[in-house]
Motif scaffolding. Sequence first.
Motif, PDB file in Angstrom:
ATOM      1  N   ILE A   1       0.916  -1.289   0.112  1.00  0.00           N
ATOM      2  CA  ILE A   1      -0.042  -0.056   0.018  1.00  0.00           C
ATOM      3  C   ILE A   1       0.905   1.183   0.074  1.00  0.00           C
ATOM      4  CG2 ILE A   1      -1.595   1.209   1.220  1.00  0.00           C
ATOM      5  CD1 ILE A   1      -2.745  -1.476   2.296  1.00  0.00           C
ATOM      6  N   ALA A   2       1.880   1.093   0.779  1.00  0.00           N
ATOM      7  CA  ALA A   2       2.835   2.281   0.924  1.00  0.00           C
ATOM      8  C   ALA A   2       3.661   2.662  -0.541  1.00  0.00           C
ATOM      9  CB  ALA A   2       3.794   2.376   1.914  1.00  0.00           C
ATOM     10  N   LYS A   3       4.342   1.604  -1.001  1.00  0.00           N
ATOM     11  CA  LYS A   3       5.307   1.637  -2.277  1.00  0.00           C
ATOM     12  C   LYS A   3       4.282   1.674  -3.498  1.00  0.00           C
ATOM     13  CE  LYS A   3       9.298  -0.531  -0.709  1.00  0.00           C
ATOM     14  NZ  LYS A   3      10.415  -1.562  -1.078  1.00  0.00           N
ATOM     15  N   TYR A   4       3.181   1.182  -3.576  1.00  0.00           N
ATOM     16  CA  TYR A   4       2.566   1.037  -4.997  1.00  0.00           C
ATOM     17  C   TYR A   4       1.017   1.711  -4.658  1.00  0.00           C
ATOM     18  CZ  TYR A   4       6.483  -2.022  -5.514  1.00  0.00           C
ATOM     19  OH  TYR A   4       7.812  -2.774  -5.423  1.00  0.00           O
ATOM     20  N   PRO A   5       0.899   2.866  -4.266  1.00  0.00           N
ATOM     21  CA  PRO A   5      -0.493   3.142  -4.022  1.00  0.00           C
ATOM     22  C   PRO A   5      -1.056   3.266  -5.555  1.00  0.00           C
ATOM     23  CG  PRO A   5       0.988   5.134  -3.986  1.00  0.00           C
ATOM     24  CD  PRO A   5       1.922   3.763  -3.902  1.00  0.00           C
ATOM     25  N   ASP A   6      -2.491   3.419  -5.495  1.00  0.00           N
ATOM     26  CA  ASP A   6      -3.172   3.602  -6.849  1.00  0.00           C
ATOM     27  C   ASP A   6      -2.925   2.523  -7.901  1.00  0.00           C
ATOM     28  OD1 ASP A   6      -4.373   6.158  -5.921  1.00  0.00           O
ATOM     29  OD2 ASP A   6      -2.433   6.999  -6.576  1.00  0.00           O
ATOM     30  N   THR A   7      -2.525   1.149  -7.455  1.00  0.00           N
ATOM     31  CA  THR A   7      -2.393   0.007  -8.122  1.00  0.00           C
ATOM     32  C   THR A   7      -3.413  -0.939  -7.595  1.00  0.00           C
ATOM     33  OG1 THR A   7      -0.817  -1.137  -6.853  1.00  0.00           O
ATOM     34  CG2 THR A   7      -0.048   0.532  -8.449  1.00  0.00           C
ATOM     35  N   ASP A   8      -3.666  -1.836  -8.624  1.00  0.00           N
ATOM     36  CA  ASP A   8      -4.557  -3.006  -8.200  1.00  0.00           C
ATOM     37  C   ASP A   8      -3.938  -3.822  -7.029  1.00  0.00           C
ATOM     38  OD1 ASP A   8      -6.329  -2.552 -10.381  1.00  0.00           O
ATOM     39  OD2 ASP A   8      -5.463  -3.672 -11.821  1.00  0.00           O
ATOM     40  N   ALA A   9      -2.835  -4.019  -6.926  1.00  0.00           N
ATOM     41  CA  ALA A   9      -2.043  -4.650  -6.015  1.00  0.00           C
ATOM     42  C   ALA A   9      -2.342  -3.930  -4.752  1.00  0.00           C
ATOM     43  CB  ALA A   9      -0.606  -4.799  -6.192  1.00  0.00           C
ATOM     44  N   ALA A  10      -2.320  -2.725  -4.790  1.00  0.00           N
ATOM     45  CA  ALA A  10      -2.582  -1.955  -3.463  1.00  0.00           C
ATOM     46  C   ALA A  10      -4.030  -1.930  -3.068  1.00  0.00           C
ATOM     47  CB  ALA A  10      -2.221  -0.420  -3.656  1.00  0.00           C
ATOM     48  N   LYS A  11      -5.155  -2.231  -4.049  1.00  0.00           N
ATOM     49  CA  LYS A  11      -6.425  -2.404  -3.822  1.00  0.00           C
ATOM     50  C   LYS A  11      -6.706  -3.737  -3.055  1.00  0.00           C
ATOM     51  CE  LYS A  11      -8.014   0.607  -7.200  1.00  0.00           C
ATOM     52  NZ  LYS A  11      -8.976   0.648  -8.645  1.00  0.00           N
ATOM     53  N   ASP A  12      -5.972  -4.694  -3.780  1.00  0.00           N
ATOM     54  CA  ASP A  12      -5.866  -6.121  -3.088  1.00  0.00           C
ATOM     55  C   ASP A  12      -5.535  -6.342  -1.776  1.00  0.00           C
ATOM     56  OD1 ASP A  12      -6.948  -6.928  -5.702  1.00  0.00           O
ATOM     57  OD2 ASP A  12      -5.188  -7.784  -6.304  1.00  0.00           O
ATOM     58  N   ALA A  13      -4.364  -5.539  -1.560  1.00  0.00           N
ATOM     59  CA  ALA A  13      -3.508  -5.527  -0.320  1.00  0.00           C
ATOM     60  C   ALA A  13      -4.787  -4.776   1.097  1.00  0.00           C
ATOM     61  CB  ALA A  13      -2.245  -4.940  -0.242  1.00  0.00           C
ATOM     62  N   GLN A  14      -5.266  -3.780   0.495  1.00  0.00           N
ATOM     63  CA  GLN A  14      -6.034  -3.132   1.271  1.00  0.00           C
ATOM     64  C   GLN A  14      -7.319  -3.964   1.689  1.00  0.00           C
ATOM     65  OE1 GLN A  14      -5.553   0.087   2.318  1.00  0.00           O
ATOM     66  NE2 GLN A  14      -6.979  -0.367   3.777  1.00  0.00           N
ATOM     67  N   GLN A  15      -7.792  -4.727   0.797  1.00  0.00           N
ATOM     68  CA  GLN A  15      -8.825  -5.686   1.465  1.00  0.00           C
ATOM     69  C   GLN A  15      -8.363  -6.953   2.100  1.00  0.00           C
ATOM     70  OE1 GLN A  15     -10.387  -6.705  -2.465  1.00  0.00           O
ATOM     71  NE2 GLN A  15     -11.615  -4.985  -2.927  1.00  0.00           N
ATOM     72  N   LEU A  16      -7.125  -7.341   1.796  1.00  0.00           N
ATOM     73  CA  LEU A  16      -6.456  -8.546   2.630  1.00  0.00           C
ATOM     74  C   LEU A  16      -6.104  -8.073   4.246  1.00  0.00           C
ATOM     75  CD1 LEU A  16      -4.641 -10.062  -0.417  1.00  0.00           C
ATOM     76  CD2 LEU A  16      -6.681 -11.134   0.961  1.00  0.00           C
ATOM     77  N   MET A  17      -5.889  -6.775   4.361  1.00  0.00           N
ATOM     78  CA  MET A  17      -5.699  -6.517   5.596  1.00  0.00           C
ATOM     79  C   MET A  17      -6.420  -6.642   6.836  1.00  0.00           C
ATOM     80  SD  MET A  17      -2.575  -4.742   5.810  1.00  0.00           S
ATOM     81  CE  MET A  17      -2.850  -3.366   7.168  1.00  0.00           C
ATOM     82  N   ALA A  18      -7.705  -7.034   6.363  1.00  0.00           N
ATOM     83  CA  ALA A  18      -8.825  -7.267   7.466  1.00  0.00           C
ATOM     84  C   ALA A  18      -8.437  -8.749   8.084  1.00  0.00           C
ATOM     85  CB  ALA A  18     -10.318  -7.123   6.731  1.00  0.00           C
TER      86      ALA A  18
END
Length: 243
Positions: A223-240
């Motif tokens: 999330i910190a290194k690659y904001p505004d990417t699909d990977a960041a969106k996936d990571a955000q959801q997986l954080m839960a």
Amino acid sequence: MKTSSQAFKQTLSRAFCLSAAVICLGASNSAWALFSDDEARKAILDLRKSLATTQLELQGEIDKLKTENAELRGKLENLEKQGEDISSSQKTYYQDLDTRLGNFEPRTITIEGLSGTVQPGEKKAYDDALKAFQAGNLKKADEGFSAFAAKYPKSPYLPLALYWSGNSKYANKDYAGAISQLQSLIKRYPNHPRIPAAMVTLGNSQLESGNKAAAKKTFSEIIAKYPDTDAAKDAQQLMAATK
């Protein structure tokens, strides 16, 4: 035998003589006696017939020219099509020749930003392993990518081989093997465009193996290194799932 053109000229000449005779002799009864009404009418009818025949011949010539023009246009279009086919065939031939030559001699290429020399048979080995992965044969795919990495350690395809090998291990529930493989990829090629996606698979592998703290750290880094990417969106959801 007289042609239609000769008959037309003769009839026209006859009509002209009739007209000239009438004009020169005026209204004299003796002049009208020279040519009867029947002869005059016949001359006019012959003239009309000759004109009609000539018009038909001209129309026939015009129709013939139109037909020939259409045939020529068709032949021209056919030649143009043949030219396009030949051009396409030559292009395919040289592409195929280029590919075949590439199977017998080393070539320098760039794959997803990484340049290097590809040895004969190298791409086929990579493609075969990838096809196995796409077909769902995860064990064969992993073996293929591992063999590829061992045989071609300097290949521009190597980051991709490591990436798909890690995904093969993860899909086959070999989480420890996936973590090791993906960490190796991230360390060796930190700027490769596949790294964000590789880190998502790494975090999932850590999560599935029960190491929530490591997974949370990996997702936070994405999330910190690659904001505004699909990977960041996936990571955000997986954080839960790391709580």
